[in-house]
Structures are given as C-alpha cells and as structure tokens.
Motif scaffolding. Structure first.
Motif, mmCIF file in Angstrom:
data_model
loop_
_atom_site.group_PDB
_atom_site.id
_atom_site.type_symbol
_atom_site.label_atom_id
_atom_site.label_comp_id
_atom_site.label_asym_id
_atom_site.label_seq_id
_atom_site.Cartn_x
_atom_site.Cartn_y
_atom_site.Cartn_z
ATOM 1 N N ARG A 167 9.601 0.502 -19.218
ATOM 2 C CA ARG A 167 9.821 1.742 -19.983
ATOM 3 C C ARG A 167 10.491 2.824 -19.137
ATOM 4 O O ARG A 167 10.297 4.020 -19.351
ATOM 5 C CB ARG A 167 8.514 2.280 -20.560
ATOM 6 N N TYR B 145 2.564 4.895 -20.744
ATOM 7 C CA TYR B 145 1.780 3.938 -21.512
ATOM 8 C C TYR B 145 0.508 4.517 -22.134
ATOM 9 O O TYR B 145 0.084 4.072 -23.199
ATOM 10 C CB TYR B 145 1.412 2.731 -20.636
ATOM 11 N N ASP C 190 5.145 -5.862 -21.949
ATOM 12 C CA ASP C 190 4.927 -4.652 -22.746
ATOM 13 C C ASP C 190 4.470 -5.084 -24.133
ATOM 14 O O ASP C 190 5.271 -5.525 -24.964
ATOM 15 C CB ASP C 190 6.205 -3.828 -22.836
ATOM 16 N N SER D 82 3.646 -3.592 -26.706
ATOM 17 C CA SER D 82 4.125 -2.838 -27.868
ATOM 18 C C SER D 82 5.387 -3.445 -28.453
ATOM 19 O O SER D 82 5.695 -3.238 -29.626
ATOM 20 C CB SER D 82 4.393 -1.379 -27.473
ATOM 21 N N THR D 83 6.132 -4.183 -27.645
ATOM 22 C CA THR D 83 7.396 -4.754 -28.112
ATOM 23 C C THR D 83 7.451 -6.265 -27.944
ATOM 24 O O THR D 83 8.414 -6.886 -28.383
ATOM 25 C CB THR D 83 8.585 -4.128 -27.352
ATOM 26 N N ARG E 159 2.772 -11.297 -25.901
ATOM 27 C CA ARG E 159 1.533 -10.516 -25.896
ATOM 28 C C ARG E 159 0.373 -11.343 -25.338
ATOM 29 O O ARG E 159 -0.423 -10.842 -24.539
ATOM 30 C CB ARG E 159 1.211 -10.055 -27.322
ATOM 31 N N GLU F 240 -4.906 -0.578 -26.284
ATOM 32 C CA GLU F 240 -3.485 -0.648 -26.642
ATOM 33 C C GLU F 240 -2.737 0.556 -26.063
ATOM 34 O O GLU F 240 -3.180 1.690 -26.198
ATOM 35 C CB GLU F 240 -3.328 -0.651 -28.155
ATOM 36 N N LYS G 296 0.271 3.351 -25.917
ATOM 37 C CA LYS G 296 0.942 4.061 -26.988
ATOM 38 C C LYS G 296 2.337 3.473 -27.200
ATOM 39 O O LYS G 296 2.874 2.769 -26.334
ATOM 40 C CB LYS G 296 1.030 5.547 -26.680
ATOM 41 N N SER G 297 2.921 3.749 -28.347
ATOM 42 C CA SER G 297 4.260 3.246 -28.644
ATOM 43 C C SER G 297 5.250 3.871 -27.673
ATOM 44 O O SER G 297 5.041 4.987 -27.195
ATOM 45 C CB SER G 297 4.656 3.582 -30.079
ATOM 46 N N TYR H 177 12.996 -1.765 -30.846
ATOM 47 C CA TYR H 177 12.739 -3.197 -30.822
ATOM 48 C C TYR H 177 13.975 -3.882 -31.376
ATOM 49 O O TYR H 177 14.428 -3.569 -32.475
ATOM 50 C CB TYR H 177 11.514 -3.566 -31.648
ATOM 51 N N HIS I 221 2.737 -4.885 -38.184
ATOM 52 C CA HIS I 221 3.781 -5.860 -37.845
ATOM 53 C C HIS I 221 3.583 -7.182 -38.587
ATOM 54 O O HIS I 221 4.139 -8.210 -38.191
ATOM 55 C CB HIS I 221 3.838 -6.103 -36.338
#
Length: 770
Positions: free
Chosen positions: A223, A235, A262, A264-265, A271, A303, A305-306, A408, A648
């Motif tokens: 990021r 994060y 990551d 989130s993506t 994951r 989790e 954050k986005s 994404y 998702h």
C-alpha cells in the motif's frame, strides 16, 4: 623358511649392516633429529615410487589433512582480508522520495505516476512490544541470540534450494536491515558477501533494539507504506505504538509478501495464504515464550481497513494499467516490490492511448445505456484485456471504473469462471492430439456428436458420472462439432473433451497461454470442459491470441522499457513458441468464425463488419458472462459479473441487470464490438490467412421453429455412424443419423437467421454455454 632367504637365521646380519638399514629408514645411532626426519621422508618417497601406479594416485592421509587445512586457512585469510576491507557505508539514497513515471507506448504521453515514498521513522520505544515480537517471530527467531548472521540458517536455506524444497533467503533481521539501509536489492555474490560482513560489524556496534527499529523503519509493507509507522496507519489507522498482537502479527505477515498478502484485495487463495502466515507468526510467539497458548488461542484476526484514497497519479484507468505493468515486472524478477516502490523509475508500457480510451468508453457507454438506475445494477463489473496477437503486447485493459474508488483490478483477477469460452481449448486439444471419438472416428470440425441435453458422458473413470444439460435443456440431436460450437452445446463438448483427453485439454490450454496454476483447472474434473476454471481476462486474451496467430504463442507483456538514473534494466525476451500446429489452430479459428454469424451465439459481433472469430460464455446461475474474439490484428476478452461491494459475494448478473439472463452474446459482445470498431478504425480490413486444407465446411443450416423440438433421446452410449457417403464404422440400429448435407437440427427461439428488418435483441438472444 628357505635357506636362501637373507633374513633367515642361517644368514645373520652384521651390526654394521643393521645400522645401515636403520639409517636408510631414518633411524640408527649417530644421526641428528633432522637427519633422521629427512631420511624417513626419503624412505617414504622411495617406497611410494615402488608402488603400482594405481596405488600412487590415491592421496595419503597426510595429503588429505594437509589439503583441508590449507583450504580452511585460505578461507579464513580471505574472510579476514574481506572483513578488514569492507567498511560500514553511509545509508543508501533510497530514503530520498521519488516518483515512478509511467508512459504510454509512445514513450512521451504520461500514463500516470506513483507518489513519493510514504515513510516516517520512529524509535524502538514508539513501536509496540507486540510488533517487535511479531517481527522477530516472522523473520528471525534467533535474532536476540545470533551475531548478525545465522550460519545454520544459511546452510539450511542453501540445502533447501539445492534439494528443490524452495527458495529461502536464510537472512537474519540484521542482514535484511543492512540490505535495506546500506546496500541494495541486487542478487549478486558480491552484495551477499558485503551483507554478511557488514551485518557482523553492525551487530557489534549497534544494539539489538536499534537494529530492529532500523529494520522495521526500512521494510516495505505494501500500500505504498515504507516503515512500520506508515504501515500501522495504512492498515489499521493507528500509530505503531498502539498495535496489538493481532494487528502486529498481520503486519509481520506482510513482510514476506506485501502485495500478495493484502487481504483487502487478495483472492480467496491469497487470503488463505495470508491467514496461514499470520497463524505461523502467532505460533512462533508461543514457542519464544512471548505468548501463552491460552493467550494465543484468544487472538482473533482483525480485518485491516480498506485501502485509502490513492494519489491522483493513479486515478481513473491509470492505476489499473500501472498495476498490470508492476505485476509484469515483479513476476519476471525485473525488480521486486520494494525496489519498484522506492521510486525513481521511468517505465514505458505497451498500452496504446487511443485503444485504452476506446475500451474505457465502450464499457461506460454500454453499461450506462443498458443498465437500470438501481442500487443492484451498480454491482455489475467488467474486466477486459486487448492483446496484439502478432507481438503479444497488451494494448488496452479495463480493470474498473476508477482506481481511486475501486483499487481492485478486474482485468487480472483470477476468480471468474470462463464458461463456454473454454470450449475452444477442448476442440484444439482434440485436433492437436489427433484424438478419436469413443467409436474410433477422427475428431474434426465435421465430426458428428450427440447433442441431447443431459446425455451421460462416456469414457470417464469408473464411479465418475457427468451429464451436463444444454442451456434451457434444448436437445439438438446429432450435430457436428462446428455447429455445436456455434450453438455452444454443452452435451457435445463435454463428450469431446473426454475423447480428446482431459489432461490433453488442460495441457493445451496451458500451451496456448493459461497459467499452470489457474484455479479450478484440474484434469480430474470433467466439468473442466465447460469452463469451471477461472483465468483472468488477460490470460484468456493471451490464449486466444495464440489461436489468432496460427498456434504461435507470444506471452502477453506490458512493459517496453524500464530505467532509473539513465540505466536500463534487462527485460524478458518474450520469444515466440509453437503451442499447437497451425492446422489445429486454423481449424479452431474456422469453427469460431461460425459463432460470429447470423445464427451463432455471437451474433451481435457481426456488427464489427470485419472477418472475426470468437466465443461466448455464460456460467451456472448466470454468475458471469464472457465474450472473447479476434481479428487478424487484435484479440480482446471481455468478462462481466456482479459482486456485492460489502461481502464480495457473487450475484446473478440477470438479477443485477434487471433482466432474465445476461449471456456472453449480450453486454460482453456489445462492449467487444464497440471497442474493436474503434480500435480498428482506419486500419485495413484483413481476412484470416488460414492454412490450405483447413476444414472450412459450411455449418448445416437449422430450421427455425417457435420452440425447441427435442430429438429422440439416444441410448446412454450411442454409436454414431459416419456420413452416408462412407460405410458406417460401428453399425447400430439406433439412433438414425442425418447425412452431412442436410441434417435437421432443433433451433432455440430467436437464434435462427435474422434479417435486418427483424433483428434479434441482444438481451433476448439465446446461448447454450456451460
């Protein structure tokens, strides 16, 4: 004992003779110590010369020991000299913030920029204890006891590499800190030797706390965050001093693979890999006695954050294209994530601005013009990629509406089933491997198959049953592979793929361009034939481009030049290879041309007004829809799906779009046609130069009818005959097969020939994919 033996009692030696023999062996009275030693050496040499040659070539123990000692002394001397010669340098210049500038293929038009390095160094007392423990657990569990290097770790890493157990660095935290702060990321022996020596010196001159703080402040966490302080904010929105055990263990996880981990993506597989690594870090803290087992069991994953707002240099489509270029560079080991993100790079991509603008406009225009203004319709997403089949250059890609709001990249995600677009690989495998049907007939585009919906596939291993229905359960009777592709008949291609060999189908798909690790592309699953695999749009464009190029695969590539401070990096050669024969590739192209016809599922694409070949694809429950097509100059893949932005979870495309069903021949084919029309505007119309002898047989016409008329259901294992012009291979009383000149085939509503005065609505057009 013989009386002639001079050593027998009958021949006693005189005192003088005995002393003479002792002296010859290095002994005897009257000699000094040095004389005796020299005499002994002469005697040993004399005895060795007297030995046979095969005894003389074997070194003595003295030689072996002497050689080993010499080598050890030489290594020690070399290390001492190197240790004295190498000094701890000043910190490198990578802490200086710079941008990476990306250009379109003309090398002049700026595509986008990635911003300055995001880093804020903090002392060890501003890094939480859980973060310190997590980093040591993840990267170097002997950190507090080693001397800056871990000899056993380096030997273990070298052994694992030598024995094929995977690449491991064997580097301690001190070595990684030295590499980040004093040296660079180059993979050379000289740099590694310097790293080891400087690590030893740094360990002697700096405290463990200072080394650990330096490592955490110079490491890359993804990021765009350099250092633990920036990572904590990126994060979790907290300072490094506030990180708890769960958060710290996740940031320590990112040290190994910042982009891939990551969550989130990441894809589902990515994951899971990140969570496995997170658990490894926690378990290590138990082994190091920083957590009790009960405390570890109580930790729950938090989790992150986005991803936050992205700088304007990557907004719009720029961020998606930069992502593709970055993935190409790191996947091919041109540079690593950290080096690339450190800034200062000038990168010329293969993307053509005209084509890129045309693709983004086509997606936007079609979705805004056709989708309802509902909340659910906003869940509809598109990924697309366009490749030059003659060079492999990626000319355009669509990863989403705006990278700043949706970071994404849908163009390269590999979790969307491709459906019936995979049937092109089924056919290619049968042709490439000279396969035959269950009753021994050669597989060609004109080979007849039973198109009865729900027909049981023959030839599977014992205990495996597969009987896929056709779209809307339409029965087609006995039809050619060419016609079955035109109508996307599941029953036919499920059987043809088994006849070709499912392993051959998989291998052919890989040869054409799909990655070997494509999810759900197992040859052990008969549903492979109908597209349960989930390659990205870029991978599918790459594979279809190989068919376009007559079977020659040119790996898709997206960077033409990369340099920093005027020094260019070496890029892969992208040498072409023959994936399948030209005959097989051209036969597939000939068949796919029938899909883009007035009676094919890709009818909409006839609006291009040029010779084109392609394939539609729609998956179970209408979770995705594809159209992939090509002309001699350009290959483009378009996929469409709907996804809940919060969970998702995949949604039905038809439900999201407010219609019964979205097929590959609707929105995806419309986007493809609009884009290809713009991209090819002004370029000459070219026809496919298919190999002489290519099966270009015309597709038998089907008689339109108001509703599907099922043909008689054949037996579970029919034995078709050849056309009437040749004797049947395996006579069978039933079913009766038509001759190739005029087979009567059922037609789905709305899929028959369409005149300009009565066009078929692309949203109502039927398709029969898997």
């Amino acid at each position: 004992m013989s009386q002639d033996d001079p050593d027998s009692p009958d021949h006693p030696m005189s005192r003088d003779s005995l002393e003479s023999e002792d002296r010859a062996d290095g002994g005897g009275p009257g000699l000094s110590g040095g004389q005796r030693r020299r005499a002994k050496r002469r005697a040993r040499k004399a005895r060795r010369r007297a030995m046979p040659w095969y005894r003389r070539i074997v070194p003595t123990w003295r030689m072996v020991v002497g050689g080993i000692v010499t080598i050890i002394l030489a290594c020690v001397a070399a290390f001492v000299i190197a240790y004295l010669a190498v000094s701890v340098p000043d910190p490198n210049a990578l802490a200086t913030a710079q941008s990476n500038v990306y250009y379109y293929s003309d090398g002049r038009t700026v595509l986008g920029r990635t911003g300055d390095i995001n880093r804020e160094s903090v002392p060890i007392d501003q890094i939480s204890t859980p973060m310190q423990h997590a980093a040591v657990s993840a990267e170097d569990r002997s950190f507090y006891s080693n001397t800056g290097i871990d000899v056993r770790g380096m030997i273990r890493a070298g052994w694992n590499v030598a024995t094929g157990k995977g690449l491991q660095s064997g580097s301690t935290i001190t070595q990684q800190y030295v590499k980040n702060y004093y040296l660079n990321q180059s993979q050379t022996v000289t740099r590694k030797i310097k790293e080891v020596i400087i690590a030893l010196k740094v360990d002697q001159t700096q405290s463990k706390d200072d080394i650990l703080a330096g490592y955490l402040n110079t490491s890359y966490f993804g990021r765009g965050a350099y250092g633990v302080e920036a990572a904590a904010r990126a994060y979790y929105g907290v300072d490094a001093s506030q990180l708890n055990v769960a958060q710290a263990s996740y940031l320590a996880t990112l040290l190994q693979a910042p982009s891939a981990y990551d969550v989130s993506t990441a894809t589902a597989a990515g994951r899971q890999a990140a969570l496995n690594r997170w658990n490894y870090v926690l378990d290590g803290q138990v082994k190091l006695h920083w957590l009790t087992q009960a405390e570890r069991n109580a930790v729950r994953f938090e989790e992150p954050k986005s991803p936050g707002a992205v700088s304007s240099g990557t907004g719009g489509q720029a961020g998606y294209l930069i992502d593709i270029a970055d993935q190409y560079l790191t996947a091919n080991n041109v540079v690593d994530d950290a080096t690339l993100s450190s800034g200062g790079w000038r990168i010329v991509t293969t993307f053509d601005k005209k084509d890129q603008d045309a693709l983004a406009k086509s997606v936007k225009d079609r979705l805004s013009a056709s989708l309802p203004s509902t909340t659910q319709a906003k869940d509809v997403r598109v990924g697309a990629s366009s490749v030059d089949p003659n060079s492999g250059k990626v000319l355009a890609a669509y990863g989403g509406p705006d990278y700043a709001t949706q970071p994404y990249n849908d163009a390269v995600r590999d979790d969307i089933q491709v459906g019936s677009t995979f049937k092109a690989f089924d056919l290619a495998a049968g042709l490439q491997n000279n396969a035959t049907t269950q009753d021994g007939r050669p597989i060609t585009p004109s080979t007849y198959y039973d198109g009865t919906s729900g027909r049981t596939v023959q030839g599977l291993p014992a205990g495996v049953h597969y009987a896929p229905p056709n779209e809307d359960n339409v029965d087609y009777g006995n039809i050619t592979l060419r016609y079955a592709m035109q109508k996307s008949v599941n029953a036919v291609y499920a059987q043809e793929a088994v006849d070709a060999g499912l392993n051959n189908v998989r291998n052919t798909a890989i040869a054409l361009g799909l990655p070997e690790n494509t999810p759900d592309m197992s040859a052990g699953n008969p549903a492979l034939a109908l597209g349960v695999a989930t390659p990205s749009s870029l991978s599918m464009a790459d594979a279809y481009a190989t068919l376009d190029a007559h079977g020659v695969h040119r790996p898709a590539w997206s960077v033409e030049e990369i340099s920093r401070n005027g020094e260019k990096q070496t890029l892969p050669q992208n040498d072409p290879t023959t994936a399948i024969t030209r005959s097989a590739a051209d036969d597939v192209t000939s068949v796919l041309r029938n899909v883009i016809s007035s009676n094919g599922t890709g009818y909409v694409a006839t609006g291009l007004g040029r010779p084109a070949a392609g394939k539609t694809g729609t998956t179970d429950d209408n979770k995705s829809a594809w159209f992939i097509g090509y002309t001699p100059q350009l290959t483009t893949a378009v996929c469409m799906f709907a996804e809940n932005p919060q969970t998702h979870a995949r949604e039905s495309l038809g439900t999201a779009a407010g219609i019964t069903r979205v097929n590959g021949g609707s929105f995806p084919a419309q986007i493809w046609t609009d884009y290809m029309s713009s991209a090819l505007s002004g370029r000459p119309v070219q026809d496919f130069q298919l190999m002489a002898g290519t099966d270009n047989g015309s597709t038998p016409s089907a008689s339109p009818s108001p509703s599907p008329t099922p043909s008689p259901t054949p037996t579970a294992s029919p034995t078709p005959s050849t056309p009437a012009t040749t004797p049947p291979l395996s006579p069978s009383p039933s079913p009766t097969f038509p001759t190739p000149t005029a087979p009567v085939l059922p037609t789905a509503p709305g899929s028959g020939p369409t005149s300009p005065g009565n066009p078929v609505s692309p949203l109502r057009q039927q398709e029969w994919p898997g």
